[in-house]
Design a protein around this motif. Sequence first.
Motif, PDB file in Angstrom:
ATOM      1  N   PRO A   1       2.445   3.593  12.093  1.00  0.00           N
ATOM      2  CA  PRO A   1       3.419   3.525  13.195  1.00  0.00           C
ATOM      3  C   PRO A   1       2.851   4.159  14.461  1.00  0.00           C
ATOM      4  O   PRO A   1       2.000   5.049  14.396  1.00  0.00           O
ATOM      5  CB  PRO A   1       4.616   4.308  12.653  1.00  0.00           C
ATOM      6  CG  PRO A   1       4.077   5.162  11.559  1.00  0.00           C
ATOM      7  CD  PRO A   1       2.925   4.420  10.978  1.00  0.00           C
ATOM      8  N   GLN A   2       3.324   3.668  15.601  1.00  0.00           N
ATOM      9  CA  GLN A   2       2.782   4.137  16.873  1.00  0.00           C
ATOM     10  C   GLN A   2       2.888   5.655  17.029  1.00  0.00           C
ATOM     11  O   GLN A   2       2.024   6.291  17.634  1.00  0.00           O
ATOM     12  CB  GLN A   2       3.508   3.453  18.036  1.00  0.00           C
ATOM     13  CG  GLN A   2       3.113   1.995  18.218  1.00  0.00           C
ATOM     14  CD  GLN A   2       3.692   1.409  19.492  1.00  0.00           C
ATOM     15  OE1 GLN A   2       4.498   2.042  20.169  1.00  0.00           O
ATOM     16  NE2 GLN A   2       3.282   0.190  19.817  1.00  0.00           N
ATOM     17  N   SER A   3       3.921   6.240  16.464  1.00  0.00           N
ATOM     18  CA  SER A   3       4.113   7.690  16.603  1.00  0.00           C
ATOM     19  C   SER A   3       3.009   8.487  15.895  1.00  0.00           C
ATOM     20  O   SER A   3       2.830   9.684  16.166  1.00  0.00           O
ATOM     21  CB  SER A   3       5.475   8.096  16.032  1.00  0.00           C
ATOM     22  OG  SER A   3       5.565   7.757  14.656  1.00  0.00           O
ATOM     23  N   LEU A   4       2.258   7.824  15.004  1.00  0.00           N
ATOM     24  CA  LEU A   4       1.216   8.520  14.258  1.00  0.00           C
ATOM     25  C   LEU A   4      -0.186   8.067  14.647  1.00  0.00           C
ATOM     26  O   LEU A   4      -1.159   8.439  13.983  1.00  0.00           O
ATOM     27  CB  LEU A   4       1.421   8.316  12.745  1.00  0.00           C
ATOM     28  CG  LEU A   4       2.658   8.976  12.128  1.00  0.00           C
ATOM     29  CD1 LEU A   4       2.793   8.622  10.662  1.00  0.00           C
ATOM     30  CD2 LEU A   4       2.593  10.500  12.291  1.00  0.00           C
ATOM     31  N   TYR A   5      -0.296   7.247  15.701  1.00  0.00           N
ATOM     32  CA  TYR A   5      -1.625   6.815  16.155  1.00  0.00           C
ATOM     33  C   TYR A   5      -2.505   8.046  16.428  1.00  0.00           C
ATOM     34  O   TYR A   5      -2.101   8.980  17.125  1.00  0.00           O
ATOM     35  CB  TYR A   5      -1.526   5.986  17.425  1.00  0.00           C
ATOM     36  CG  TYR A   5      -1.227   4.506  17.195  1.00  0.00           C
ATOM     37  CD1 TYR A   5      -0.831   4.053  15.948  1.00  0.00           C
ATOM     38  CD2 TYR A   5      -1.346   3.581  18.221  1.00  0.00           C
ATOM     39  CE1 TYR A   5      -0.534   2.718  15.726  1.00  0.00           C
ATOM     40  CE2 TYR A   5      -1.063   2.232  18.025  1.00  0.00           C
ATOM     41  CZ  TYR A   5      -0.644   1.805  16.768  1.00  0.00           C
ATOM     42  OH  TYR A   5      -0.366   0.489  16.569  1.00  0.00           O
TER      43      TYR A   5
ATOM     44  N   CYS B   1      -3.337  10.334  14.451  1.00  0.00           N
ATOM     45  CA  CYS B   1      -2.999  11.490  13.613  1.00  0.00           C
ATOM     46  C   CYS B   1      -3.381  11.292  12.149  1.00  0.00           C
ATOM     47  O   CYS B   1      -3.349  12.248  11.367  1.00  0.00           O
ATOM     48  CB  CYS B   1      -1.500  11.797  13.693  1.00  0.00           C
ATOM     49  SG  CYS B   1      -0.926  12.195  15.358  1.00  0.00           S
TER      50      CYS B   1
END
Length: 806
Positions: free
Chosen positions: A25-29, A31
């Motif tokens: 998901p984009q929120s974890l790019y 990471c």
Amino acid sequence: MGQIVQVAVENTSYSFDMLYSYAVPQSLYGCIHQGMRVAVPFGRGNSRRIGLVFSVEDGGTEKLKELLFAVDSEPCISDELLALCRWLRDNTFCTYFDAFRAILPPGLSFTLKSHYSVCDSFDGELSDSERAFFEQFRAAEDNIARDEVISSRSDSGRLLKALLEKGAVTECEELKRRVGDETVKLVRLAEPEEMPKLTPKQKQVLQFVESSESASVKEICYACCVTAAVIKRLAEKGVLELYEQTVFRTEPTEDAAESPADIVFSERQQQVFDGLLELMNRPEPKCALLRGVTGSGKTSVFIRLINEAVKQGKSAMMLVPEISLTPQMVGKFRRLFGGTVAVLHSSLSLGERADEYRRIKTGRARIVIGTRSAVFAPVQDLGIIVIDEEGEGTYKSENAPRYHAREAAKQRCFHHNAFLLLASATPSLESYYNAKTGRYSLFQLDERYNNAVLPDVYMVDMRIEAQNGNHSAFSMPLIDELQANLDRGEQSILLLNRRGYHTSVRCASCGAAAECPNCAVPLTYHKANGSVICHYCGFTQRLAQVCPKCGSKYMVMKGTGTQRIEDELSEIFPRARILRMDADTTSTKHAFENKFRAFADGEYDIIVGTQMIAKGLDFPNVTLVGVLKTDNSLYAGDFKAFERTFSLVTQVVGRSGRGGKKGRAMLQTFTPEHYVLNLAARQDYPAFYEEEIKLREAMLYPPFCDIVAVTFSALQDDSCGAAAQRFAEILKERHLLSGGRIPLRILGPAKCAAAKINGRYRHRLIIKCRNSSALRSLIEGSLRAAGQDSAFRNVGFFADMNGEAL
């Protein structure tokens, strides 16, 4: 373009184990990195599972499920250990996650547990049963109470699904680590805007913290004679700040008391050391075998080599085959290297093993000592791995992944360009063959250190003892020698590789034996608790006074275990102090360490035990070794029986005469003329190797082939046998499809020697072959095909390359 991760998912069966693709998901790019654990939806029901990320790449993410969240904030294993996971999976026929579990200590593992919460604002329609369940759920005070509601109803699964679909309850996952870090509460100065009024005790605490900058709550309470409430009140006033710091449960604090440089070598030791050091300093990976008679000073050579690696800024590993050997070895290494030594073995608690793993990973420990699983320690810049007593079967894992520590060590040395040193007085036939044929470098120590002589070994013919009316476990010559040792204040070791009191219980009238109801093996009588016990599954029951089949009261107990030997010794030598060492007396923590220390300190005269006392131990006052029931292992019935017997006898005989006193050994046998026993008595490994290697070559056994054992188990014997036959057919079909170019011989299937264990019947197929990528692909494909075949629906099965139990 998005990010895609390849994930190995937990709890998958071998037949559909693979790396699964998930979108990030984009929120974890940025990471998510390889070596991290993540939570993912899996299967049609999207159940939440933990997975290990093997790679991160850019690509289209259409039609891919998204991973849910990251479990770790950084990789929990290195790229090297991630590659080792792949190797384990490809070479031991296990799943990716089984390989990962073998590498990471259990205490650092996470579990996902579902919890359910009631939506108070819900006002939708529910059926009567759903409404009743919903009200029960609403009345529950916490997660534990709600879990009890779920477990109390047989239809809770259906009702929960309905409530979730209607929005009456919500589901959340709790991520929990199996063992948390050990922490200590510390106190440091805060910066209050205005200093409040303080009591005398509070001022005293403040002055103490000011002088030490920070201290633990416990230290402050002790130094200032106050309670924790005083510190808490200061924190509430903003004068002090409370915080937690992670500490290690087992971090040693002692400094080195001795120096490896003080070790004095014999001329031959120095020659061997120089040759090994030259090999170790080469830039490429290399392997050597050091064969040395017992007492030749192999350990001193290990220590000096490890010291050289540490001086070069590298790490080192020392593997031992038994937990019983760890205390003596660790004590010796900590006297030499202080707190840089870490220990890894299964007797440590989950928290202690996790702490030692973190000490190694952070570089606080540079030397690792442990049993088989220590080969996966997260060391950096590895210089040397030493595998002591490398021929021992305990280095081969019996559970998935079924790896051999020696082969895993080779992979680690390949990665680090490190040195692998295999050592033993009785190396495996395979390793000695590799050394003789040039694959390994060979070094030998054929004399004991400091001109000490090998013990005199005497064969005691138990046939003559029986003819003279002696039917006890002790021959008259052994009794005389034990008495002589007691008179001189010297210690003795007696080896019997069978625990318990009597090894079988049988009805004298009908002949029926007391057998385990779960296993096709006889029960062993243990006098200590008056019970008969199965040594396979642990089944225990009180000893029956009458035969359960015919009702006869004449029950006969035969065979001898260590408990009986202890009792009979006490009768013969009532003043002797006897120590018994077997699985029954060493189950508690620190049992090995405490008992061996007591024996070394002279608190006991005679030690009686199983094979755990046979290897690697050094007691200078031991001058007599007796081996009872020597023939038991000699006729065990598999191709390694002679090798195991030679090793066991050679090793235990070598425990005698290691100090300045002359040693003796007594071998009690009904076959004193057997060449294996005579060669072991002379500690003549080269001669034994020449005899045994001819047999192996003639019969086509390792090292002239590899052996894959495919084992099947099921609750029904018929279905187990049918599955084994079906697998043989699948294997032959796939072998023909490959062109038949892979050399192999298929033996069986047939019932295992122990045909039933823990309620499951067992059959086995033996494949003689050559370990190659083509052969492993054939076995893997056959295992996967079997997993899709209906004949294996209720049958468990696995393949084991070069296992011990054939």
